[in-house]
Structure formats: C-alpha cells, structure tokens
Design a protein around this motif. Structure first.
Motif, PDB file in Angstrom:
ATOM      1  N   ALA A  89      34.503 -18.629 -97.238  1.00 15.94           N
ATOM      2  CA  ALA A  89      33.761 -18.148 -96.060  1.00 15.94           C
ATOM      3  C   ALA A  89      34.672 -17.411 -95.086  1.00 15.94           C
ATOM      4  N   SER A  90      35.918 -17.853 -94.972  1.00 14.78           N
ATOM      5  CA  SER A  90      36.841 -17.253 -93.999  1.00 14.78           C
ATOM      6  C   SER A  90      37.767 -16.204 -94.611  1.00 14.78           C
ATOM      7  N   LYS A  91      37.677 -16.028 -95.948  1.00 19.06           N
ATOM      8  CA  LYS A  91      38.650 -15.168 -96.655  1.00 19.06           C
ATOM      9  C   LYS A  91      40.067 -15.633 -96.300  1.00 19.06           C
ATOM     10  N   GLY A 110      35.138 -26.040 -86.786  1.00 22.86           N
ATOM     11  CA  GLY A 110      34.054 -25.227 -87.335  1.00 22.86           C
ATOM     12  C   GLY A 110      34.389 -24.407 -88.570  1.00 22.86           C
ATOM     13  N   LYS A 111      35.649 -24.353 -88.977  1.00 21.43           N
ATOM     14  CA  LYS A 111      36.019 -23.550 -90.143  1.00 21.43           C
ATOM     15  C   LYS A 111      37.426 -23.919 -90.594  1.00 21.43           C
ATOM     16  N   SER A 157      37.503 -14.026-104.709  1.00 16.51           N
ATOM     17  CA  SER A 157      36.657 -14.473-103.591  1.00 16.51           C
ATOM     18  C   SER A 157      37.302 -14.193-102.242  1.00 16.51           C
ATOM     19  N   GLY A 158      38.413 -13.461-102.256  1.00 15.41           N
ATOM     20  CA  GLY A 158      39.070 -13.090-101.006  1.00 15.41           C
ATOM     21  C   GLY A 158      40.118 -14.056-100.516  1.00 15.41           C
ATOM     22  N   ILE A 159      40.441 -15.090-101.317  1.00 18.58           N
ATOM     23  CA  ILE A 159      41.455 -16.081-100.919  1.00 18.58           C
ATOM     24  C   ILE A 159      42.789 -15.718-101.561  1.00 18.58           C
ATOM     25  N   ARG A 160      43.834 -15.675-100.751  1.00 20.54           N
ATOM     26  CA  ARG A 160      45.187 -15.461-101.278  1.00 20.54           C
ATOM     27  C   ARG A 160      45.890 -16.804-101.458  1.00 20.54           C
TER      28      ARG A 160
END
Length: 280
Positions: free
Chosen positions: A138-140, A85-86, A183-186
């Motif tokens: 979506a999940s950061k 789902g993610k 976008s919150g992604i490292r």
C-alpha cells in the motif's frame, strides 16, 4: 523536512546496538518509529535516547515483544497500524548467535541450537515480512534486512549455525526482492562485520571479555584492515541510505558489506575466537 518525514518505520531488535542507532537516525530524520525488543528496560533506554535527540514521544511506538512468536509479530504490526496508520519501512534487524549450553561449537553443537538460531534469524524475518507485506504494498515501501559477513563464502567453523542462518537470510533477500519489486517494494540487505554491540555479551561473554575481543580484532589489520571495529551508527547510516528511496532507488536485492575490509583478508578465522570469548 527530514528525508523520512511522513514515513513510518518498524525496526526490530532496537533495544540496543545497530537497531537502536537505526531507530535514532530514522526518527531524527522525521520518521515515526516502532521500536521493539524483549528487554523492557533496554527498550526504554532507546526511547529516551530518541526523545533526547529532539523527537516527540508521540512519534515513538515502543513494543516489548518476542519476535519469534506469532503473537509478538502481530503485536508489532497491529500496534504500528493502530498508532500510525501505515508502514513504509521494515528493518529486520533482530538476530543473534545462540550458544550451546554445553559450550560446544561447530558441528558439535546440539541440533536444538540450530532450531533456535533459524527460528530467530530466518523464520521470524519471513513471518514478519509476510505480515507487513500488504501494508508495504500500500505504501510502496522498503525492507532492509540485517545479515552478517558470516554469510560470506568463507568458512566460519566456530559459528556454524549462525553463518548458515545469515546465508539463508541473504538468499531470502534476493528471492523476495524480485517478487516484491513487482508490487513496488524494494528489498535490500546489509552485511556488517565486527561491530561494538551487545552481540558477544548475548553469547555469554562478560563485558570485559567482549571489550577485549573488539580491541584485539580492531588492532590486527589482518582482521579489520581499517584499524578499528565498527560502531552501530556505521551500519545504521547504511540502513538509512537503503531505506531512502530517493537515494537508493536503483538498488534492488543487494547485500552491502560494511566490515572495514575484513572480508578482503578474512584472517579473522585463523584466530581462536572461542578462546577469546571464553577469556582463555
């Protein structure tokens, strides 16, 4: 509760070596994992080792796919979303030093070797990252790329195209880290030195020859100062650290070198690696 409980991770090139160890560590620590590679038998070995570590088979998505193809990339992404789902973590680990069938090295290698090397080590990473991006927004989420000390500024004449591709991967890491953190992604990177994996065998060296290479390099302090060649879990633990936001939140776009001190001396390049791999 493990540090990756409720997290979903894709680990490419997880049919052996660093990818396999990373999948085991993340899964043991609570993650649901997609493992993937081209060799079905070796990928099943990874799955069974994860299960043997106490992880439910329900938390494993095993995908036999060629990461250099669009269909293979779509299969990895889509099956992960369908099953879990993610996507929270993407570990771009798949890569290789591709040899010239003629035995040539350095500049003498055919340009087709360059194309194949960049297709696997750079292009496939870019494409899979592009496809995972909306899910990671979506999940950061976290991205960890696996590069090599071959990307270092020192010359690597025997591994011309490979070192070029890994230098490109390091720069890709830095570039997208700044873009995606908005976008919150490292995004970060690990640069391993010599590690006991199937790397040399994938280049055509028999098991006994690759073992000789690792033994030789590990016993020479001018090659690996710490006194031994790395194990896959040495690198996998660093990948897990970078994938753990609570532990490494303030690290953005960095390449962490894990090589037992090799890049501090870099005498490795004064030894004839080609002759060693060819058992001369």
């Amino acid at each position: 509760m493990g540090r990756f409980t409720d997290k979903v991770a894709i680990i490419t090139g997880s049919s052996n070596g660093i990818g396999r160890s990373t999948a085991i560590i993340l899964a043991k620590d609570g993650a649901k994992v997609t493992i993937t590679g081209r060799n079905a038998e070796r990928l099943e070995e990874t799955k069974q080792q994860i299960i043997s570590a106490g992880v439910s088979a329900d938390n494993i998505n095993s995908v036999v796919a060629d990461i250099t193809t669009s269909a293979g990339q779509d299969q990895i992404i889509n099956s992960t979303i369908q099953k879990f789902g993610k996507i929270d973590i993407l570990v771009n680990n798949a890569g290789a030093a591709i040899t010239d069938p003629s035995g040539s090295s350095g500049l003498a290698q055919n340009i087709s070797v360059y194309d194949k090397t960049f297709e696997l080590n750079v292009r496939s990473v870019i494409e899979l990252t592009q496809k995972a991006k909306p899910h990671l927004i979506a999940s950061k989420g976290e991205i960890v790329n696996v590069s090599s000390i071959a990307a270092s500024p020192q010359s690597h004449p025997d591994f011309n195209y490979y070192s070029m591709s890994k230098a490109a991967l390091d720069q890709f890491t830095r570039n997208i880290a700044i873009e995606l953190v908005k976008s919150g992604i490292r995004v970060n990177c690990v640069n391993p030195g010599l590690v006991i994996t199937g790397f040399a065998q994938a280049m055509g060296a028999p098991v006994e020859v690759s073992s000789k290479l690792y033994s030789y390099m590990g016993s020479h302090p001018d090659c690996v100062p710490i006194g031994r060649v790395g194990q896959p879990e040495d690198i996998a633990n660093i990948i897990a650290f970078l994938a753990d936001r609570s532990a490494s939140f303030y690290i953005i776009g960095q390449t962490i070198t894990a090589d037992g001190g090799s890049t501090l001396v870099m005498a490795m390049n004064t030894h004839n690696l080609t002759d060693l791999l060819q058992n001369k």
